[in-house]
Structures are given as structure tokens and as C-alpha cells.
Design a protein around this motif. Structure first.
Motif, PDB file in Angstrom:
ATOM      1  N   UNK A  58      96.102  99.817 -31.050  1.00 42.96           N
ATOM      2  CA  UNK A  58      95.119 100.095 -29.993  1.00 42.96           C
ATOM      3  C   UNK A  58      95.429  99.284 -28.744  1.00 42.96           C
ATOM      4  N   UNK A  59      95.714  97.998 -28.924  1.00 46.28           N
ATOM      5  CA  UNK A  59      96.020  97.137 -27.785  1.00 46.28           C
ATOM      6  C   UNK A  59      97.342  97.528 -27.140  1.00 46.28           C
ATOM      7  N   UNK A  60      98.328  97.868 -27.962  1.00 44.94           N
ATOM      8  CA  UNK A  60      99.647  98.262 -27.455  1.00 44.94           C
ATOM      9  C   UNK A  60      99.554  99.517 -26.595  1.00 44.94           C
ATOM     10  N   UNK A  61      98.866 100.529 -27.082  1.00 48.48           N
ATOM     11  CA  UNK A  61      98.794 101.788 -26.348  1.00 48.48           C
ATOM     12  C   UNK A  61      97.910 101.677 -25.112  1.00 48.48           C
ATOM     13  N   UNK A  62      96.911 100.813 -25.157  1.00 47.92           N
ATOM     14  CA  UNK A  62      96.115 100.553 -23.959  1.00 47.92           C
ATOM     15  C   UNK A  62      96.986  99.874 -22.905  1.00 47.92           C
ATOM     16  N   UNK A  63      97.820  98.950 -23.322  1.00 51.18           N
ATOM     17  CA  UNK A  63      98.757  98.277 -22.411  1.00 51.18           C
ATOM     18  C   UNK A  63      99.690  99.290 -21.761  1.00 51.18           C
ATOM     19  N   UNK A  64     100.104 100.302 -22.532  1.00 50.32           N
ATOM     20  CA  UNK A  64     101.012 101.333 -22.017  1.00 50.32           C
ATOM     21  C   UNK A  64     100.316 102.295 -21.071  1.00 50.32           C
ATOM     22  N   UNK A 144     107.621 106.112 -25.727  1.00 48.56           N
ATOM     23  CA  UNK A 144     107.542 104.834 -26.438  1.00 48.56           C
ATOM     24  C   UNK A 144     108.728 104.732 -27.398  1.00 48.56           C
ATOM     25  N   UNK A 145     109.215 103.529 -27.553  1.00 44.34           N
ATOM     26  CA  UNK A 145     110.298 103.262 -28.508  1.00 44.34           C
ATOM     27  C   UNK A 145     109.916 101.984 -29.246  1.00 44.34           C
ATOM     28  N   UNK A 180     106.391 109.556 -12.050  1.00 49.34           N
ATOM     29  CA  UNK A 180     105.436 108.473 -12.320  1.00 49.34           C
ATOM     30  C   UNK A 180     105.470 108.017 -13.771  1.00 49.34           C
ATOM     31  N   UNK A 181     106.437 108.507 -14.536  1.00 50.39           N
ATOM     32  CA  UNK A 181     106.487 108.239 -15.966  1.00 50.39           C
ATOM     33  C   UNK A 181     106.817 106.802 -16.309  1.00 50.39           C
ATOM     34  N   UNK A 182     106.442 106.422 -17.542  1.00 53.61           N
ATOM     35  CA  UNK A 182     106.658 105.059 -18.024  1.00 53.61           C
ATOM     36  C   UNK A 182     107.279 105.103 -19.417  1.00 53.61           C
ATOM     37  N   UNK A 183     107.941 104.020 -19.784  1.00 49.62           N
ATOM     38  CA  UNK A 183     108.451 103.891 -21.148  1.00 49.62           C
ATOM     39  C   UNK A 183     108.105 102.505 -21.679  1.00 49.62           C
ATOM     40  N   UNK A 184     107.525 102.487 -22.858  1.00 56.69           N
ATOM     41  CA  UNK A 184     107.158 101.261 -23.554  1.00 56.69           C
ATOM     42  C   UNK A 184     108.204 100.967 -24.622  1.00 56.69           C
ATOM     43  N   UNK A 185     108.717  99.754 -24.638  1.00 57.77           N
ATOM     44  CA  UNK A 185     109.699  99.349 -25.645  1.00 57.77           C
ATOM     45  C   UNK A 185     109.199  98.106 -26.370  1.00 57.77           C
ATOM     46  N   UNK A 253     107.934  95.475 -23.569  1.00 54.47           N
ATOM     47  CA  UNK A 253     108.288  95.753 -22.180  1.00 54.47           C
ATOM     48  C   UNK A 253     107.714  97.092 -21.766  1.00 54.47           C
ATOM     49  N   UNK A 254     107.206  97.179 -20.559  1.00 54.55           N
ATOM     50  CA  UNK A 254     106.765  98.449 -19.998  1.00 54.55           C
ATOM     51  C   UNK A 254     107.570  98.696 -18.720  1.00 54.55           C
ATOM     52  N   UNK A 255     108.306  99.804 -18.709  1.00 55.68           N
ATOM     53  CA  UNK A 255     109.164 100.150 -17.585  1.00 55.68           C
ATOM     54  C   UNK A 255     108.638 101.401 -16.879  1.00 55.68           C
ATOM     55  N   UNK A 256     108.925 101.480 -15.597  1.00 56.48           N
ATOM     56  CA  UNK A 256     108.643 102.689 -14.843  1.00 56.48           C
ATOM     57  C   UNK A 256     109.961 103.345 -14.466  1.00 56.48           C
ATOM     58  N   UNK A 257     109.887 104.605 -14.091  1.00 52.78           N
ATOM     59  CA  UNK A 257     111.072 105.360 -13.708  1.00 52.78           C
ATOM     60  C   UNK A 257     111.413 105.046 -12.264  1.00 52.78           C
TER      61      UNK A 257
END
Length: 259
Positions: A58-64, A144-145, A180-185, A253-257
Motif C-alpha cells: 500500500x505504501x509502495x504504490x502510494x509512493x508511485x 513497476x519492476x 508523463x509516465x513513471x517507472x518504480x524500481x 527509485x521512482x523515475x520519470x520519462x
């Protein structure tokens, strides 16, 4: 007090006609509520819920920044622990691509059906002969990865080369994301400077290497979190060792494109 201040800010913005802040607050609230409901779903197994304390989904996906209606790519999703939560959180207006590269597919292809058969209709399984993702350009809001980046270096007979073509894999993800996409690792922290041999053996990766490769692929590091950090993990064993399983030091890590 924090809740009161947040509510006051949103109310003030609305009264003054500043809908941007109000909309952002509302979206954040809806996102967190949807995530919490997905995590608490009675259809999730007790076995998987027992893993939540260590994984903090829950906390991880809220962060993303996950929100209902999003299109999400779960990279090397494995058995689908996160895919199920994602599918429930994005709802009927969203969808989830449950991706598995050749190595992960070799492990789950005979068992994955029970997760999705006659349920989770907003999930589409995708897999191929390489780690590159074959999705339409600009079609994904969030990727997400989770505990999978290091496996680009895992040596397995399902892969035709000792390790994956990491630049090609990252380029395909970059292409699939919206502007505007993001990737969570998330991954197990490995020793500084660990090479491919060490990553194959320990199933860990140096966060600095991930940052370097992601930036080279055109991503920008937007934020980091120590939510899953464990300073007592000495990184001497792999994550499956009984004494450390579920308790490894993990970076987020949270990255943006792009910029």
C-alpha cells in the motif's frame, strides 16, 4: 493536524478557483483509497496478505502515485503478487499488463493460469523471447519492476545470452511510457560495484548501477524512498537465505520519462 491543514488547503484552493491543487489532492486521496481497498480485498489469499508486512504494497504504490483508471505495466511480474493488487486498484477503467521475460516465463508458465483464469479481467499477460516489452508507444502511465532488475543478469537456459540486453529492455519501457509516465524500481541492495558475476550469484544489485543505466536510457530520477531499507542487512547472502528472506535492504527509485 496534518489532515486538517491538507483539507483546508484544498478547500481554500477550490474557493479561490484554483482547481489544480484541489484536483491533485482529490486524485491522491482516491488513489490511496483504491490501493487500500485492493490490498484489503477478501479475494487475496491469506498467504499473500502475510507477505504484506515485509513488502508494504500500500505504501509502495502510494509512493508511485498509482490511481484508478491507469494503464500499468508490471515488469517480470512472476506469480502476480503485485499484479493482483494493481488490477484491483486501477479498476475496470484501467488495465494491467502482466509481463514476464523468457526467464520468468520459464518459472511461471505452468502455474500462472490459476491466478487469472475467470478473474481479474483487466489483466493482459505478455511474454516474449527477450526482455524487451512490445507495447504501443506512449500507452502506459506507470511501470513497476519489483525485485527483478537484478535478474537481467541472472544466467538461465531460457535466455540465449548470459545476460539480458539491458539497454534494449529499458528502451522498450521508455517507449511504452506516456510522456508523463513513471517507472518504480525496487530491488535488493547489492555491494557497491558488484559485477555481473556477483549479481548472478547474490541476486542483488548496486543501486548506483541502476541509476546510471536508467539515466543513460533517458529516465530522470524523481524520488527515492527508504521504506524498505534494512541497515542490518550485510549483503553477504542472497535474498532467499532463511535468515534474511523478506528482510533484505531494498532500495526504491521512482523515475520519470525524461526531464
Amino acid at each position: 493536524m496534518k489532515t486538517h491543514l491538507k483539507y483546508t488547503a484544498a478547500a481554500l484552493a477550490l474557493s479561490l478557483g484554483f482547481t489544480g491543487l484541489s484536483g491533485a489532492v482529490t486524485a491522491e486521496h482516491h488513489g490511496k483509497a483504491a490501493i487500500e481497498a485492493a490490498v484489503m480485498s477478501a479475494e487475496r489469499t491469506e498467504e499473500e496478505k502475510a507477505r504484506d508486512a515485509d513488502r508494504k504494497p500500500a505504501e509502495v504504490l502510494a509512493f508511485a502515485g498509482l490511481e484508478p483508471g491507469m494503464v500499468v505495466l508490471d515488469i517480470n511480474s512472476g506469480g502476480g503478487y503485485y499484479t493482483e493488487i494493481l488490477a484491483r486498484a486501477v479498476g475496470d477503467d484501467g488495465m494491467v499488463y502482466a509481463h514476464n521475460g523468457p526467464v520468468y516465463w520459464a518459472f511461471v508458465k505452468d502455474s500462472i493460469g490459476k491466478r487469472y483464469e475467470d478473474r481479474l479481467g483487466n489483466v493482459e499477460l505478455i511474454h516474449g523471447d527477450s526482455e524487451a516489452v512490445d507495447l504501443d508507444e506512449g500507452s502506459v502511465d506507470l511501470a513497476i519492476m519489483v525485485l527483478a532488475y537484478h535478474d537481467y543478469y541472472f544466467q538461465h537456459e531460457a535466455r540465449s545470452t548470459p545476460q539480458a540486453d539491458v539497454p534494449a529492455a529499458l528502451a522498450s519501457i521508455h517507449k511504452a511510457l506516456k510522456p508523463s509516465g513513471k517507472i518504480l524500481i525496487i530491488d535488493h541492495v547489492g555491494p557497491a560495484g558488484a559485477d555481473a558475476e556477483a549479481m548472478n550469484k547474490l541476486h542483488r544489485i548496486d543501486p548506483a548501477l541502476v541509476k546510471k543505466q536508467m539515466m543513460e536510457a533517458g529516465f530522470t530520477l524523481a524520488s527515492e524512498s527508504d521504506l524498505l531499507a534494512n541497515p542490518d542487512d550485510d549483503m553477504s547472502t542472497g535474498p532467499f537465505a532463511p535468515e534474511i528472506r523478506g528482510k533484505t535492504d531494498r532500495f526504491i527509485h521512482l523515475y520519470t520519462k525524461g526531464m
